[in-house]
Design a protein around this motif. Structure first.
Motif, PDB file in Angstrom:
ATOM      1  N   LEU A  33      37.373  37.026  29.145  1.00 42.11           N
ATOM      2  CA  LEU A  33      38.647  36.322  28.973  1.00 42.11           C
ATOM      3  C   LEU A  33      38.627  34.997  29.738  1.00 42.11           C
ATOM      4  CD1 LEU A  33      40.944  39.433  29.586  1.00 42.11           C
ATOM      5  CD2 LEU A  33      40.006  38.647  27.418  1.00 42.11           C
ATOM      6  N   PRO A  34      37.797  34.042  29.308  1.00 42.02           N
ATOM      7  CA  PRO A  34      37.636  32.805  30.081  1.00 42.02           C
ATOM      8  C   PRO A  34      38.897  31.946  30.160  1.00 42.02           C
ATOM      9  CG  PRO A  34      36.498  32.649  27.971  1.00 42.02           C
ATOM     10  CD  PRO A  34      36.964  34.065  28.105  1.00 42.02           C
ATOM     11  N   TRP A  35      39.865  32.190  29.310  1.00 44.15           N
ATOM     12  CA  TRP A  35      41.106  31.409  29.326  1.00 44.15           C
ATOM     13  C   TRP A  35      42.102  31.871  30.389  1.00 44.15           C
ATOM     14  CZ3 TRP A  35      39.723  34.836  25.461  1.00 44.15           C
ATOM     15  CH2 TRP A  35      40.456  36.022  25.425  1.00 44.15           C
ATOM     16  N   LEU A  36      41.859  33.028  31.002  1.00 45.10           N
ATOM     17  CA  LEU A  36      42.797  33.518  32.019  1.00 45.10           C
ATOM     18  C   LEU A  36      42.819  32.570  33.213  1.00 45.10           C
ATOM     19  CD1 LEU A  36      42.273  37.375  32.426  1.00 45.10           C
ATOM     20  CD2 LEU A  36      44.235  36.189  31.454  1.00 45.10           C
ATOM     21  N   PRO A  37      44.004  32.340  33.769  1.00 46.13           N
ATOM     22  CA  PRO A  37      44.050  31.532  34.999  1.00 46.13           C
ATOM     23  C   PRO A  37      43.396  32.290  36.155  1.00 46.13           C
ATOM     24  CG  PRO A  37      46.232  32.385  34.457  1.00 46.13           C
ATOM     25  CD  PRO A  37      45.322  32.755  33.312  1.00 46.13           C
ATOM     26  N   ASP A  38      42.698  31.575  36.998  1.00 41.67           N
ATOM     27  CA  ASP A  38      42.047  32.154  38.175  1.00 41.67           C
ATOM     28  C   ASP A  38      43.064  32.108  39.314  1.00 41.67           C
ATOM     29  OD1 ASP A  38      40.230  33.118  39.962  1.00 41.67           O
ATOM     30  OD2 ASP A  38      38.828  31.447  39.794  1.00 41.67           O
ATOM     31  N   VAL A  39      43.799  33.210  39.505  1.00 40.14           N
ATOM     32  CA  VAL A  39      44.934  33.197  40.435  1.00 40.14           C
ATOM     33  C   VAL A  39      44.573  33.587  41.870  1.00 40.14           C
ATOM     34  CG1 VAL A  39      46.660  33.503  38.625  1.00 40.14           C
ATOM     35  CG2 VAL A  39      45.666  35.516  39.706  1.00 40.14           C
ATOM     36  N   HIS A  40      43.356  34.090  42.088  1.00 41.37           N
ATOM     37  CA  HIS A  40      42.945  34.494  43.441  1.00 41.37           C
ATOM     38  C   HIS A  40      41.531  34.027  43.728  1.00 41.37           C
ATOM     39  CE1 HIS A  40      46.454  36.976  44.155  1.00 41.37           C
ATOM     40  NE2 HIS A  40      46.298  37.490  42.955  1.00 41.37           N
ATOM     41  N   THR A  41      41.265  33.736  44.982  1.00 39.87           N
ATOM     42  CA  THR A  41      39.909  33.403  45.403  1.00 39.87           C
ATOM     43  C   THR A  41      39.076  34.689  45.452  1.00 39.87           C
ATOM     44  OG1 THR A  41      40.331  33.759  47.756  1.00 39.87           O
ATOM     45  CG2 THR A  41      40.816  31.539  46.867  1.00 39.87           C
ATOM     46  N   PRO A  42      37.757  34.569  45.444  1.00 42.99           N
ATOM     47  CA  PRO A  42      36.925  35.770  45.607  1.00 42.99           C
ATOM     48  C   PRO A  42      37.246  36.522  46.902  1.00 42.99           C
ATOM     49  CG  PRO A  42      35.577  33.949  44.829  1.00 42.99           C
ATOM     50  CD  PRO A  42      36.947  33.380  45.135  1.00 42.99           C
ATOM     51  N   GLU A  43      37.575  35.787  47.955  1.00 37.88           N
ATOM     52  CA  GLU A  43      37.911  36.440  49.234  1.00 37.88           C
ATOM     53  C   GLU A  43      39.212  37.233  49.121  1.00 37.88           C
ATOM     54  OE1 GLU A  43      35.132  33.258  49.627  1.00 37.88           O
ATOM     55  OE2 GLU A  43      37.185  33.102  48.908  1.00 37.88           O
ATOM     56  N   GLU A  44      40.198  36.686  48.427  1.00 37.63           N
ATOM     57  CA  GLU A  44      41.462  37.411  48.230  1.00 37.63           C
ATOM     58  C   GLU A  44      41.246  38.661  47.392  1.00 37.63           C
ATOM     59  OE1 GLU A  44      44.702  33.742  48.326  1.00 37.63           O
ATOM     60  OE2 GLU A  44      43.675  34.200  46.439  1.00 37.63           O
ATOM     61  N   GLU A  45      40.393  38.552  46.383  1.00 39.84           N
ATOM     62  CA  GLU A  45      40.114  39.725  45.547  1.00 39.84           C
ATOM     63  C   GLU A  45      39.415  40.813  46.346  1.00 39.84           C
ATOM     64  OE1 GLU A  45      38.211  38.633  41.885  1.00 39.84           O
ATOM     65  OE2 GLU A  45      39.852  37.278  41.359  1.00 39.84           O
ATOM     66  N   GLU A  46      38.459  40.422  47.194  1.00 34.94           N
ATOM     67  CA  GLU A  46      37.776  41.408  48.038  1.00 34.94           C
ATOM     68  C   GLU A  46      38.782  42.085  48.974  1.00 34.94           C
ATOM     69  OE1 GLU A  46      34.509  41.840  51.605  1.00 34.94           O
ATOM     70  OE2 GLU A  46      34.589  39.943  50.499  1.00 34.94           O
ATOM     71  N   GLN A  47      39.695  41.313  49.549  1.00 40.36           N
ATOM     72  CA  GLN A  47      40.715  41.889  50.433  1.00 40.36           C
ATOM     73  C   GLN A  47      41.597  42.882  49.687  1.00 40.36           C
ATOM     74  OE1 GLN A  47      39.440  41.517  53.534  1.00 40.36           O
ATOM     75  NE2 GLN A  47      41.587  41.552  54.089  1.00 40.36           N
ATOM     76  N   TYR A  48      41.931  42.582  48.438  1.00 38.38           N
ATOM     77  CA  TYR A  48      42.730  43.502  47.625  1.00 38.38           C
ATOM     78  C   TYR A  48      41.988  44.828  47.456  1.00 38.38           C
ATOM     79  CZ  TYR A  48      45.218  45.492  43.667  1.00 38.38           C
ATOM     80  OH  TYR A  48      45.908  46.345  42.843  1.00 38.38           O
ATOM     81  N   TRP A  49      40.719  44.767  47.138  1.00 41.07           N
ATOM     82  CA  TRP A  49      39.923  45.988  46.986  1.00 41.07           C
ATOM     83  C   TRP A  49      39.859  46.746  48.311  1.00 41.07           C
ATOM     84  CZ3 TRP A  49      37.087  48.181  42.856  1.00 41.07           C
ATOM     85  CH2 TRP A  49      37.226  47.510  41.641  1.00 41.07           C
ATOM     86  N   ARG A  50      39.637  46.011  49.397  1.00 35.50           N
ATOM     87  CA  ARG A  50      39.448  46.629  50.707  1.00 35.50           C
ATOM     88  C   ARG A  50      40.757  47.192  51.281  1.00 35.50           C
ATOM     89  NH1 ARG A  50      35.141  45.898  53.895  1.00 35.50           N
ATOM     90  NH2 ARG A  50      34.404  44.163  52.643  1.00 35.50           N
ATOM     91  N   MET A  51      41.852  46.419  51.144  1.00 38.81           N
ATOM     92  CA  MET A  51      43.101  46.793  51.817  1.00 38.81           C
ATOM     93  C   MET A  51      44.068  47.588  50.932  1.00 38.81           C
ATOM     94  SD  MET A  51      42.251  45.574  54.662  1.00 38.81           S
ATOM     95  CE  MET A  51      43.709  45.806  55.644  1.00 38.81           C
ATOM     96  N   HIS A  52      44.007  47.438  49.622  1.00 39.45           N
ATOM     97  CA  HIS A  52      44.929  48.141  48.736  1.00 39.45           C
ATOM     98  C   HIS A  52      44.245  49.270  47.956  1.00 39.45           C
ATOM     99  CE1 HIS A  52      48.246  49.000  46.070  1.00 39.45           C
ATOM    100  NE2 HIS A  52      47.416  48.855  45.042  1.00 39.45           N
TER     101      HIS A  52
END
Length: 165
Positions: A33-52
């Motif tokens: 889905l290349p048209w999706l907006p990139d709303v989070h940085t890779p670091e934020e995404e990793e934090q989501y996986w780690r913390m949530h």
């Protein structure tokens, strides 16, 4: 032929795997889905996986050799994440991961983007039905999505009834 090279090993993931898990999601999602907006940085995404996700979900990975190629995060009758690296799709890895969730839950719901035809087809092949469609106003990407639902069928027991006379 060596099955160890073709069959993924399904493993429980730990905090040490969260960067790789978030990376698989990022690569798989943006390639589909290349048209999706990139709303989070890779670091934020990793934090989501780690913390949530890690404290609240079962997180499994599919490993081929020493490489993580697919991930699933699920719990409380929801699949939160299910992604397989593009070069490994179509090999049964997603089906194996989904099967693990189906073994543990009698009912599953999940969201996928409406325009993600590959994911929609995958879930429908595995017995999920579309339950609701939205205009995307409630998700970060503002992309129309679909709520899918799967429910385990009750076991059918065949009983031979004696014929009455």
């Amino acid at each position: 032929m060596d099955d160890a090279l073709t069959e993924p090993e399904i493993v429980a993931l730990t905090a040490d795997h969260m960067q790789a898990a978030a990376g698989i999601r990022r690569v798989a999602l943006w390639q589909r889905l290349p048209w999706l907006p990139d709303v989070h940085t890779p670091e934020e995404e990793e934090q989501y996986w780690r913390m949530h996700l890690l404290p609240n979900c079962t997180i499994l990975g599919a490993a081929m050799g020493n490489r993580l190629v697919g991930v699933i995060a699920y719990g409380d009758n929801w699949i939160e994440q299910l992604y397989v690296l593009p070069g490994f799709q179509g090999m049964g890895i997603g089906s194996s991961l989904l099967g693990c969730a189906k073994e543990e839950m009698n009912e599953i719901r999940l969201w996928t983007f409406k325009r993600n035809a590959g994911a929609r087809s995958f879930y429908e092949r595995h017995g999920f039905t579309a339950e609701e469609e939205t205009d995307g106003a409630d998700n970060e990407e503002r992309e129309p999505d679909v709520l899918y639902h799967w429910r385990r069928l009750p076991e059918l027991t065949l009983r031979l009834q004696p014929s009455g006379g």
